[in-house]
Design a protein around this motif. Structure first.
Motif, PDB file in Angstrom:
ATOM      1  N   ASP A  29      -3.503   8.239   3.828  1.00 26.82           N
ATOM      2  CA  ASP A  29      -2.396   7.336   4.149  1.00 26.82           C
ATOM      3  C   ASP A  29      -1.509   7.060   2.940  1.00 26.82           C
ATOM      4  O   ASP A  29      -1.086   5.919   2.700  1.00 26.82           O
ATOM      5  N   ASN A  30      -1.252   8.104   2.133  1.00 21.52           N
ATOM      6  CA  ASN A  30      -0.328   8.017   0.997  1.00 21.52           C
ATOM      7  C   ASN A  30      -0.790   7.066  -0.109  1.00 21.52           C
ATOM      8  O   ASN A  30      -0.007   6.742  -1.007  1.00 21.52           O
ATOM      9  N   LEU A  31      -2.042   6.622  -0.060  1.00 24.28           N
ATOM     10  CA  LEU A  31      -2.532   5.758  -1.131  1.00 24.28           C
ATOM     11  C   LEU A  31      -2.707   6.539  -2.424  1.00 24.28           C
ATOM     12  O   LEU A  31      -2.492   6.015  -3.517  1.00 24.28           O
ATOM     13  N   PHE A  32      -3.129   7.798  -2.324  1.00 22.35           N
ATOM     14  CA  PHE A  32      -3.230   8.692  -3.475  1.00 22.35           C
ATOM     15  C   PHE A  32      -3.223  10.107  -2.950  1.00 22.35           C
ATOM     16  O   PHE A  32      -3.208  10.326  -1.731  1.00 22.35           O
ATOM     17  N   THR A  33      -3.219  11.042  -3.842  1.00 23.04           N
ATOM     18  CA  THR A  33      -3.170  12.444  -3.443  1.00 23.04           C
ATOM     19  C   THR A  33      -4.487  13.126  -3.808  1.00 23.04           C
ATOM     20  O   THR A  33      -5.179  12.729  -4.744  1.00 23.04           O
ATOM     21  N   ARG A  76       1.646  -1.555  -0.550  1.00 24.45           N
ATOM     22  CA  ARG A  76       0.595  -2.376   0.051  1.00 24.45           C
ATOM     23  C   ARG A  76      -0.473  -2.791  -0.961  1.00 24.45           C
ATOM     24  O   ARG A  76      -1.257  -3.700  -0.709  1.00 24.45           O
ATOM     25  N   LEU A  77      -0.505  -2.128  -2.104  1.00 22.32           N
ATOM     26  CA  LEU A  77      -1.431  -2.493  -3.169  1.00 22.32           C
ATOM     27  C   LEU A  77      -0.794  -3.411  -4.202  1.00 22.32           C
ATOM     28  O   LEU A  77      -1.483  -3.913  -5.090  1.00 22.32           O
ATOM     29  N   HIS A  78       0.505  -3.640  -4.077  1.00 21.37           N
ATOM     30  CA  HIS A  78       1.218  -4.363  -5.139  1.00 21.37           C
ATOM     31  C   HIS A  78       1.999  -5.573  -4.624  1.00 21.37           C
ATOM     32  O   HIS A  78       3.016  -5.946  -5.197  1.00 21.37           O
ATOM     33  N   TYR A  79       1.507  -6.186  -3.557  1.00 24.41           N
ATOM     34  CA  TYR A  79       2.109  -7.422  -3.051  1.00 24.41           C
ATOM     35  C   TYR A  79       3.589  -7.262  -2.731  1.00 24.41           C
ATOM     36  O   TYR A  79       4.404  -8.085  -3.112  1.00 24.41           O
ATOM     37  N   GLU A  80       3.953  -6.216  -2.035  1.00 26.36           N
ATOM     38  CA  GLU A  80       5.338  -6.032  -1.657  1.00 26.36           C
ATOM     39  C   GLU A  80       5.464  -5.937  -0.141  1.00 26.36           C
ATOM     40  O   GLU A  80       6.257  -5.182   0.392  1.00 26.36           O
ATOM     41  N   VAL A  90      -5.098  -2.951   3.184  1.00 26.45           N
ATOM     42  CA  VAL A  90      -5.031  -1.518   3.412  1.00 26.45           C
ATOM     43  C   VAL A  90      -6.296  -0.796   2.954  1.00 26.45           C
ATOM     44  O   VAL A  90      -6.595   0.310   3.422  1.00 26.45           O
ATOM     45  N   ILE A  91      -7.099  -1.397   2.070  1.00 23.23           N
ATOM     46  CA  ILE A  91      -8.341  -0.755   1.627  1.00 23.23           C
ATOM     47  C   ILE A  91      -9.580  -1.627   1.845  1.00 23.23           C
ATOM     48  O   ILE A  91     -10.699  -1.101   1.850  1.00 23.23           O
ATOM     49  N   ASP A  92      -9.424  -2.933   2.029  1.00 24.76           N
ATOM     50  CA  ASP A  92     -10.563  -3.834   2.125  1.00 24.76           C
ATOM     51  C   ASP A  92     -10.896  -4.275   3.552  1.00 24.76           C
ATOM     52  O   ASP A  92     -12.017  -4.726   3.803  1.00 24.76           O
ATOM     53  N   ALA A  93      -9.936  -4.219   4.465  1.00 28.52           N
ATOM     54  CA  ALA A  93     -10.193  -4.669   5.834  1.00 28.52           C
ATOM     55  C   ALA A  93     -11.134  -3.697   6.549  1.00 28.52           C
ATOM     56  O   ALA A  93     -11.068  -2.479   6.326  1.00 28.52           O
TER      57      ALA A  93
END
Length: 489
Positions: free
Chosen positions: A182-186, A353-357, A463-466
């Motif tokens: 989901d585009n979190l990393f490659t 989603r990891l940076h409070y935006e 996005v990663i903890d739920a």
């Protein structure tokens, strides 16, 4: 009387290594012990070998504890110098939870083959970490059955990567994995090669009971050690970047080990406990916890071990010996905050989603920040404060480690011995993104768990903890090879 230990290395658990008889008793004392029905005729004098292996989730560490004497009869002063080399390979399968059946099926093989609304896991990739360590130890006898030591494990190379599970992945497979990430990393992802010191250690070992002084007693050793963080703090980085090497974690460890020699076999056991206190420079927030944060500390570790040393050959007069050590050990790691297998990949992500935006929507999910008067953006509430920035560190679920090891030791002469061996270990399956949105211990009502509320945990990332989004590690294997020598003066 001299009590010595061989070098031993491992990865993942804090445990004691194989006790090995040492040297140092004169002929008259051996005869005296033999007359009392002792075991000196089957073993060289001195207490059992004491070495402690120690593993800290992805990393770290080999441990040597040499118990030596000073001011003991005609032996006024003892000192040991040890140099060891260790290579550790850690591999894990990375999976992600999924609760959308169609999407999970498209992404690849489902773990249980089910097609349901329940949360399942989907294979993502393979994590690999390879570490080379040069371990330096100085041990100095303080008195009879008491010594001080300092240890400096120098990390020569530490490389980490994420790759596909298939050697030649198809375009469809790459697309399916990319959809699940989901585009979190490659993937593939390469971390920088790191080197340097994570910590140095100082400690004291004391033997209240010593079988060589009284053959009716067991060997009983108590150990206390402190570890002090040095080096640049670990920072998430990609290949070619500067990622630091130190967890900036000061640790204390207590251990107790027992053994009893019966002619050519010496069974032994031990327990250890280790706790860490983070340095202010690492993003644990131990010294300045944010409101609602659940975990500000690394996992606590409790370990046990069982094993035996077999001595098929020894020459007491020449102080020569060959021994085989067989060990099995286990460690429990509590829930805590760590630099996990996904530290670099998530920490370098630019996903908003990891940076409070993102801002909450009426349905409770998060969408882009807008100019609506009623919209409350994470970036406005938390993003300006560096304490709340996402560093890549995550909370991990509690898990257990097991380790087995074979050690061969040759004492060639009175003043020198060599060792070599290998170990194999396994971590149980556990989540590496594992924190709750609400701190239940601080809740006075539902409103406290809203964004900005006292019980809301600003360290969580939905996005990663739920549930349904969490990443997990499975099939973790740890393989060690090690060798070294000890000079005894």
């Amino acid at each position: 009387m001299r009590k010595t230990a061989g070098l031993a290395f491992a990865c993942g658990l804090a445990v004691a290594a194989s006790p090995a008889r040492a040297q140092g008793q004169d002929r008259s004392s051996r005869r005296e012990a033999d007359e009392r029905g002792g075991v000196v005729g089957a073993a060289p004098a001195g207490a059992a070998q004491r070495a402690v292996w120690d593993f800290v989730h992805f990393t770290t560490g080999a441990e040597i504890v040499d118990v030596i004497d000073s001011f003991d009869g005609d032996d006024p002063f003892d000192i040991n110098l040890s140099v060891g080399f260790q290579r550790t390979l850690r591999r894990s399968k990375i999976v992600r939870e999924c609760r959308e059946p169609d999407r999970c099926d498209r992404a690849g093989a489902r773990d249980d083959g089910a097609f349901s609304e329940f949360i399942d896991t989907v294979d993502i990739g393979r994590y690999t970490q390879e570490t080379y360590i040069l371990d330096l130890l100085l041990a100095v006898g303080l008195f009879r059955d008491l010594h001080f030591y300092t240890r400096w494990p120098l990390i020569l190379s530490d490389t980490r990567s994420l790759g596909y599970l298939e050697d030649s992945p198809s375009d469809a497979y790459r697309a399916a994995v990319g959809e699940m990430v989901d585009n979190l990393f490659t993937i593939p992802f390469e971390s920088p090669e790191r080197s340097g010191l994570d910590y140095f250690a100082v400690g004291i070992s004391w033997a209240p009971f010593n079988q060589q002084r009284d053959p009716t007693d067991p060997n009983w050793v108590l150990n206390f050690e402190g570890r002090f963080a040095v080096g640049d703090v670990l920072k998430a980085a990609k290949s070619g970047g500067e990622g630091g090497i130190s967890r900036r974690l000061n640790e204390i460890r207590f251990g107790m080990f027992l053994s009893k020699r019966y002619r050519w076999i010496e069974p032994y056991s031990g327990i250890t406990f280790m706790a860490g206190i983070p340095d202010y420079s690492a993003p644990y927030h131990f010294d300045a916890p944010v409101s609602g944060q659940i975990n500000t500390m690394p996992p606590l570790q409790g370990s046990f071990l069982f094993g035996m040393e077999i001595v098929p050959w020894e020459n007491i007069e020449r102080m020569q010996k060959f021994s085989i050590g067989l060990e099995i050990a286990g460690t429990y790691h509590s829930e805590g905050r760590v630099f996990s297998e996904l530290f670099d990949a998530l920490g370098t992500s630019e996903d908003p989603r990891l940076h409070y935006e993102r801002a909450p929507r009426p349905d409770g999910r998060f969408g882009p920040c807008t100019s609506d008067p009623g919209s409350v953006c994470w970036s406005e509430r938390y993003g300006g404060d560096p304490l709340y920035r996402f560093s890549g560190m995550t909370d991990v679920e509690n898990y257990a480690s097991v380790m087995g090891r074979l050690t061969l030791l040759i004492q060639a002469a009175k003043y020198i011995k060599f060792y070599a061996g290998l170990g194999f270990g396994h971590d149980t399956e556990h989540s590496v993104t594992f924190t709750d949105e609400c701190n239940a211990g601080e809740m006075n009502g539902p409103q406290d768990c809203q964004i900005g509320g006292d019980a809301y945990n600003p360290m969580t990332r939905e996005v990663i903890d739920a549930p349904g989004n969490r990443f997990r590690v499975q099939e973790t294997t740890i393989f060690d090879v090690f060798a070294g020598l000890t000079a005894m003066f």
